[in-house]
Design a protein around this motif. Sequence first.
Motif, PDB file in Angstrom:
ATOM      1  N   ILE A   1       0.835  -1.201   0.000  1.00  0.00           N
ATOM      2  CA  ILE A   1       0.000   0.000   0.000  1.00  0.00           C
ATOM      3  C   ILE A   1       0.874   1.257   0.000  1.00  0.00           C
ATOM      4  CG2 ILE A   1      -1.596   1.383   1.392  1.00  0.00           C
ATOM      5  CD1 ILE A   1      -2.866  -1.267   2.301  1.00  0.00           C
ATOM      6  N   SER A   2       1.873   1.272   0.868  1.00  0.00           N
ATOM      7  CA  SER A   2       2.773   2.423   0.965  1.00  0.00           C
ATOM      8  C   SER A   2       3.478   2.684  -0.364  1.00  0.00           C
ATOM      9  CB  SER A   2       3.803   2.183   2.073  1.00  0.00           C
ATOM     10  OG  SER A   2       4.691   3.276   2.188  1.00  0.00           O
ATOM     11  N   ASN A   3       3.967   1.631  -1.004  1.00  0.00           N
ATOM     12  CA  ASN A   3       4.669   1.795  -2.280  1.00  0.00           C
ATOM     13  C   ASN A   3       3.751   2.385  -3.349  1.00  0.00           C
ATOM     14  OD1 ASN A   3       7.052   0.775  -1.233  1.00  0.00           O
ATOM     15  ND2 ASN A   3       6.625  -1.327  -1.886  1.00  0.00           N
ATOM     16  N   ILE A   4       2.505   1.913  -3.385  1.00  0.00           N
ATOM     17  CA  ILE A   4       1.549   2.441  -4.370  1.00  0.00           C
ATOM     18  C   ILE A   4       1.231   3.914  -4.082  1.00  0.00           C
ATOM     19  CG2 ILE A   4      -0.827   2.256  -5.216  1.00  0.00           C
ATOM     20  CD1 ILE A   4      -0.587  -0.791  -4.758  1.00  0.00           C
ATOM     21  N   ILE A   5       1.058   4.234  -2.813  1.00  0.00           N
ATOM     22  CA  ILE A   5       0.760   5.627  -2.441  1.00  0.00           C
ATOM     23  C   ILE A   5       1.883   6.563  -2.879  1.00  0.00           C
ATOM     24  CG2 ILE A   5       0.556   7.210  -0.469  1.00  0.00           C
ATOM     25  CD1 ILE A   5      -1.012   4.988   0.970  1.00  0.00           C
ATOM     26  N   PHE A   6       3.118   6.203  -2.558  1.00  0.00           N
ATOM     27  CA  PHE A   6       4.242   7.106  -2.814  1.00  0.00           C
ATOM     28  C   PHE A   6       4.710   7.099  -4.265  1.00  0.00           C
ATOM     29  CE2 PHE A   6       4.435   7.056   1.767  1.00  0.00           C
ATOM     30  CZ  PHE A   6       4.904   8.317   2.085  1.00  0.00           C
ATOM     31  N   HIS A   7       4.613   5.946  -4.927  1.00  0.00           N
ATOM     32  CA  HIS A   7       5.128   5.850  -6.295  1.00  0.00           C
ATOM     33  C   HIS A   7       4.091   6.186  -7.361  1.00  0.00           C
ATOM     34  CE1 HIS A   7       8.244   2.842  -4.505  1.00  0.00           C
ATOM     35  NE2 HIS A   7       8.615   4.098  -4.353  1.00  0.00           N
ATOM     36  N   LYS A   8       2.800   6.071  -7.022  1.00  0.00           N
ATOM     37  CA  LYS A   8       1.762   6.310  -8.022  1.00  0.00           C
ATOM     38  C   LYS A   8       0.779   7.404  -7.630  1.00  0.00           C
ATOM     39  CE  LYS A   8       0.006   2.972 -10.402  1.00  0.00           C
ATOM     40  NZ  LYS A   8      -0.742   1.764 -10.817  1.00  0.00           N
ATOM     41  N   MET A   9       0.234   7.317  -6.426  1.00  0.00           N
ATOM     42  CA  MET A   9      -0.895   8.170  -6.084  1.00  0.00           C
ATOM     43  C   MET A   9      -0.491   9.609  -5.758  1.00  0.00           C
ATOM     44  SD  MET A   9      -3.231   5.391  -3.975  1.00  0.00           S
ATOM     45  CE  MET A   9      -4.813   6.181  -4.290  1.00  0.00           C
TER      46      MET A   9
END
Length: 230
Positions: free
Chosen positions: A132-140
């Motif tokens: 979740i953290s990776n998606i938040i920081f890298h995409k969202m």
Amino acid sequence: MKVIIATIRSWNIKNTIEFMKNNPNISVLPIFEKEELNFCNVKNFNPDYIFFPHWSSYIPAEIYENYKCVVFHPSDLPFGRGGSPVQNLISLGLKETKISAINVCKELDAGDVYIKEKISLLGSAEEIFINISNIIFHKMIPQIIEKEIILTPQIGEIVTFNRRKPEQSVMPMNANLDALYDHIRMLDAEEYPKAYIEYGNFKIIISNAVRRVDSIEGIVEIKLKEDEKN
């Protein structure tokens, strides 16, 4: 561009530091302690956005009413408002969901939506939170910063979850292996009350579950109940 990133979890702190290194053109004020989130600090920095990846504390109204505050909730809102969404979703047997980036408002998890991203609910809770953290920081976060996103109201039936209590971590009786495995893995994360069995004066704590064909393997820790209270 000036942003505040407020978070309390180690995986998000790591990603915040990496985000700052990789985006020197963005001025970032990291907030890793709850006491640091106050109107004075925010006003002095005057951010364009305040991002809250995994922030379970109260956000003062004077902050979200005067600044663009974005919270990331791991459910397909309005389904799954409230506490312990990952654990509640896994308990329902779901294998995937979405991260909803929403505007903070007075009503809990009811804000308008910026964007949503799919996530898997497989693996341990810690693995899920790191993903979740990776998606938040890298995409969202990059999408929200770089694009002119039009906020949209939440659509659908409102389903609200209750925050899980530590006593709910006890292993369920009369469950099958899949349900036991899900119960162990969904509680296996930093600072979460892990799955356990009570045996006389002892508490048997179970973590690092691996599902085999006809069994579950994991790490077992045995403690006196009295030690747990100290």
